[in-house]
Design an enzyme around this catalytic site. Structure first.
Site, PDB file in Angstrom:
ATOM      1  CB  THR A 104      -1.018  -0.201   1.124  1.00 58.42           C
ATOM      2  OG1 THR A 104      -1.721  -1.113   1.315  1.00 58.42           O
ATOM      3  CG2 THR A 104      -1.882   1.436   1.112  1.00 58.42           C
TER       4      THR A 104
ATOM      5  CE  LYS B  63      -5.454  -1.192   1.979  1.00 58.76           C
ATOM      6  NZ  LYS B  63      -4.117  -2.102   2.122  1.00 58.76           N
TER       7      LYS B  63
ATOM      8  CE  LYS C  77       1.850   2.025   3.893  1.00 59.57           C
ATOM      9  NZ  LYS C  77       2.461   0.723   3.564  1.00 59.57           N
TER      10      LYS C  77
END
Length: 296
Positions: free
Chosen positions: A96, A171, A246
């Site tokens: 990611t 995502k 994150k």
């Protein structure tokens, strides 16, 4: 069955590689952790001595790494994946990372005659272990079609999101929803507690009413209503606070660069940063309920 180089055997990458082996693929693995490599070898993998070795004589290279800088570092340079992979190799990055970094990685690969998709994942460690991950894939149609059979060895939902970078965009948007909704659900349970409403009663009602969402019905942040949720195992992580933080940071970076307005996403980032900075970064992200309850 395919020959696959696999780089990055962390909490997600390790079980993903194991599932590719179970699916019958020949998997060559590399990680900086000797213990992780040794475990994969006991499961049937072949050890690669370097990143370059992992990329040689394979049809696919899968990477699952912490951040965009790591992906670009592994891809680029004379000892990297791109310089050592044979023409036509398809690179599948399931890290990611920033949308711009994903697009840069794809550009580097295609300039050398390689295919590339960004294929970030949703489903956590449990999904990685069970082989039920969701992959959000960015790349051209041909590369997606080639990647799909490999991804099916690790997941049950393989969705083509669009061109390069679209998987990463999907995502971070999805996880911004998740982070915001977990805070909202946690707030509701803490309000119910103060009002004397039983947690199970709130769950029974909201799970069948307009408050229904994944953070409530699949991952309830208080013990009891959902036996499989981390709340029932002292918030041991399926998806850690620092991982959520994150992703929320990535979402805010993307919002800033694209001019999107995401005030709830920004607030969620600040709350998870506060909780992480209090020493709770390794806990499951649903443990944010403890901070809202005044229990740090």
């Amino acid at each position: 069955m395919a020959k696959i180089g696999f780089i990055g055997l962390g909490n997600m990458g390790g079980p993903m590689a194991a599932n590719l082996i179970k699916a019958g693929h020949a998997v060559k693995v590399f990680d900086l952790s000797e213990a992780a490599v040794s475990k994969a070898v006991t499961e049937g993998a072949t050890k690669a001595s370097t990143v370059a070795d992992a990329a040689k004589d394979v049809e696919f290279v899968v990477t699952v790494l912490p951040a965009g800088k790591h992906v670009l570092s592994v891809y680029d340079g004379p000892d990297g994946v791109i310089a050592n992979a044979k023409a036509g190799t398809l690179l599948i990055d399931s890290s990611t990372i920033e949308v711009d970094a994903a697009r840069k990685a794809a550009e580097l690969a295609k300039a050398k005659g390689l295919g590339a998709v960004d294929a970030p994942i949703s489903g956590g460690v449990a999904g990685a272990t069970a082989g039920t991950l969701t992959f959000m894939v960015g790349g051209d149609d041909g590369d997606f079609d080639r990647a799909k059979p490999v991804l099916e060895g690790m997941g049950s939902n393989i969705i083509h999101a669009g061109t390069s970078g679209a998987g990463q965009a999907a995502k971070i948007c999805n996880n911004m929803v998740l982070g915001v909704s977990m805070i909202a659900v946690s707030e509701a349970f803490m309000l119910a507690k103060r009002l004397g409403l039983d947690a199970q009663k709130l769950f029974d009602i909201s799970s069948k009413a307009s408050g229904q969402c994944w953070s409530l019905t699949s991952y309830c942040p208080v013990p009891g209503p959902v036996p499989t949720s981390p709340a029932n195992r002292d918030y041991q992580p399926g998806f850690a606070v620092d991982m959520m933080l994150k992703d929320l940071k990535l979402a805010q970076q993307a919002a800033a660069s694209s001019g999107a307005t995401t005030p709830m996403g920004a607030l969620a980032e600040s709350l998870y940063a506060l909780y992480s900075n209090s020493g709770n970064g390794g806990m499951d992200f649903s443990a944010i309920v403890k901070m809202l309850d005044g229990d740090k």
